[in-house]
Design an enzyme around this catalytic site. Structure first.
Site, PDB file in Angstrom:
ATOM      1  CE1 TYR A  62      -4.324   0.653  -0.187  1.00 19.94           C
ATOM      2  CE2 TYR A  62      -4.426  -1.332   1.153  1.00 19.94           C
ATOM      3  CZ  TYR A  62      -5.044  -0.412   0.317  1.00 19.94           C
ATOM      4  OH  TYR A  62      -6.356  -0.547   0.016  1.00 19.94           O
ATOM      5  CD  GLU A  64      -4.728   5.123   0.924  1.00 24.45           C
ATOM      6  OE1 GLU A  64      -4.818   6.020   1.779  1.00 24.45           O
ATOM      7  OE2 GLU A  64      -5.560   4.227   0.795  1.00 24.45           O
ATOM      8  CG  ASP A 208      -8.888  10.829 -23.667  1.00 30.73           C
ATOM      9  OD1 ASP A 208      -7.975   9.994 -23.856  1.00 30.73           O
ATOM     10  OD2 ASP A 208      -9.951  10.547 -23.077  1.00 30.73           O
ATOM     11  CB  THR A 234      -5.626   4.079 -21.368  1.00 32.66           C
ATOM     12  OG1 THR A 234      -5.694   4.195 -22.783  1.00 32.66           O
ATOM     13  CG2 THR A 234      -6.964   4.401 -20.742  1.00 32.66           C
ATOM     14  CE  LYS A 237      -8.224   2.599 -25.141  1.00 27.45           C
ATOM     15  NZ  LYS A 237      -8.279   3.387 -23.909  1.00 27.45           N
ATOM     16  NE  ARG A 243      -7.879  -3.417 -19.395  1.00 22.75           N
ATOM     17  CZ  ARG A 243      -8.108  -3.420 -20.714  1.00 22.75           C
ATOM     18  NH1 ARG A 243      -7.445  -4.222 -21.505  1.00 22.75           N
ATOM     19  NH2 ARG A 243      -9.009  -2.617 -21.229  1.00 22.75           N
TER      20      ARG A 243
HETATM   21  N1  DSN Z   1     -13.119   1.364 -24.228  1.00 23.46           N
HETATM   22  C1  DSN Z   1     -12.120   2.146 -24.916  1.00 23.46           C
HETATM   23  C2  DSN Z   1     -12.103   1.881 -26.365  1.00 23.46           C
HETATM   24  O1  DSN Z   1     -12.324   0.736 -26.745  1.00 23.46           O
HETATM   25  O2  DSN Z   1     -11.846   2.767 -27.165  1.00 23.46           O
HETATM   26  C3  DSN Z   1     -12.237   3.581 -24.625  1.00 23.46           C
HETATM   27  O3  DSN Z   1     -12.303   3.758 -23.271  1.00 23.46           O
END
Ligand code: DSN
Length: 428
Positions: A62, A64, A208, A234, A237, A243
């Protein structure tokens, strides 16, 4: 079907001994990921190194707070992990500050609202059915109910964002926050154009870049860094990490962002994920990753051309990045029916609304496909004709109910996948 090079019970021996039922499911998912052509543009294959980092004992701790300012003792190592990862993020994306704690994209974006807005304040973002994200102020999301979401779209004739429309909306609504970027945007984002509008109305501009972070890191898409206040992304991707998510910002916003993530929204960071993000950032800084990013775009452009040649209607006419949005209205097959048939053929896509869709979001007119995962397997542009041919055959088979074609394509897909092993999967 591919044969495992290492049997599942040896790949995950402790799991296989302790919980054979879940071990079997993990092994089955490994097999599925190896044997199928994965075209969901937000998915990828992480490297074995990223996979190992996300399964370490760092998850036992942990922490925090932030490095040097924690609410628990025993942070001698965790502080170094988080600092190293944040420094890599700042260096790779050219921003002053990095917070690597957000659990994923939606909490990261919610933290941005918490940092800059009060409930009821106005946010300007791209509407979900036009290619935006739920968290950019869409009605059913907390961001569209707790805040006043004003939404821009794309032009009907070009399928592209119209900055004149964005400016008109910004001048009329005076948003405190503007989001650029989205989840089904096949074209380059004009960060400088958005920045000029945000400056004019005194709004904080957030890029974003969840979908295109890897392309930006690899030099295959312009960087938002010179133009925006905050970058939200994120990490799983095109960036090919675990993730998770990150918020990067100018120095003046660092404190607001950090306070919003913790203690504003989250508790303890997921340290094993932080480490895996660090590994992915190191990988993304290599010349190999630059080639990867370029190949992702080349594959998407080539696949788009091959599909267009077969009569597929591409929103905006093509792509500048990793993603293609396809309106199947002219093919006389609903997006969901096509997506399900493609899935049976081993080609994994998602059904998706297209701009000005006349069908409902859960049963829309389009599909969304992308090339990050297939490019991670080393599948070259010369195979995009074959991929387009499969999609064409299966979509037509979905229209006519010809299941034997679906079965034939399934075998062809598996045969091709056999020749391109996926990173991180110990299957031959
Ligand atoms: N769920 C994602 C996507 O597939 O683009 C976006 O958050």
């Amino acid at each position: 079907m591919t044969a495992p090079s290492v049997p599942a019970d040896l790949r995950h021996p402790a799991l296989a001994a302790a919980d054979p039922e879940l071990a079997a499911l993990v092994a089955a998912e490994e097999r599925l990921q190896a044997d199928t052509l994965r075209l969901i543009p937000s998915e990828n294959y992480v490297s074995a190194a990223v996979l190992e980092a996300s399964g370490t004992v760092l998850q036992n701790k942990y922490s925090e707070g932030y490095p040097g300012k924690r609410y628990y003792e025993g942070q001698q190592i965790i502080d170094q992990v988080e600092t190293l990862t944040a420094e890599r993020a700042k260096g790779l994306f050219g921003m002053d500050h990095a917070n690597v704690q957000p659990y994923s994209g939606s909490p990261a974006n919610l933290a941005v609202y918490l940092a800059f807005l009060k409930p009821g304040d106005t946010v300007l973002g791209m509407s979900l059915p036009m290619g935006g994200h739920l968290t950019h102020g869409w009605g059913v999301s907390a961001t569209g109910t707790w805040f006043n979401g004003v939404q821009y779209g794309v032009r009907r004739d070009t399928g592209r964002v119209d900055l004149d429309e964005v400016r008109d909306l910004a001048l009329a609504e005076r948003p405190k926050l503007i989001f650029c970027g989205g989840t089904a945007v096949p074209r380059e984002i004009d960060f400088a154009g958005f920045a000029s509008i945000a400056r004019e109305v005194g709004a904080v501009l957030v890029a974003d870049i969840a979908h295109i972070a890897g392309l930006i890191a690899g030099g295959a898409h312009p960087s938002p860094a010179p133009h925006v206040d905050v970058v939200s992304t994120t990490t799983h991707k095109t960036l090919r990490g675990p993730r998770g998510a990150m918020l990067l910002s100018r120095a003046e916003h660092a404190r607001a962002i950090d306070r919003a993530v913790f203690p504003g929204l989250q508790g303890g960071p997921h340290n094993q994920t932080t480490a895996a993000i660090g590994v992915a950032l190191r990988e993304a800084a290599t010349p190999d990753f630059r080639s990867y990013a370029r190949d992702v775009v080349t594959n998407a452009r080539t696949l788009g051309e091959e599909l267009a040649a077969r009569g597929f209607d591409l929103v905006s006419g093509g792509t500048d990045n990793h993603l293609l949005l396809i309106d199947l209205t002219a093919k006389d097959v609903p997006g969901k029916v096509a997506a399900k048939a493609l899935d049976r053929a081993g080609i994994v896509v998602n059904h998706n609304s297209v701009p000005y869709d006349t069908r409902k979001p859960f049963d829309p007119s389009g599909i969304r496909i992308g090339t990050p995962a297939l490019t991670s397997r080393g599948i070259p542009a010369s195979e995009m004709g074959t991929v387009a041919e499969w999609i064409d055959r299966v979509v037509e088979a979905a229209r006519t109910g010809d299941e034997s074609t679906v079965t034939k394509v399934r075998a062809e897909v598996t045969a091709l996948m056999d020749g391109y092993p996926a990173p991180g999967l110990p299957l031959s």
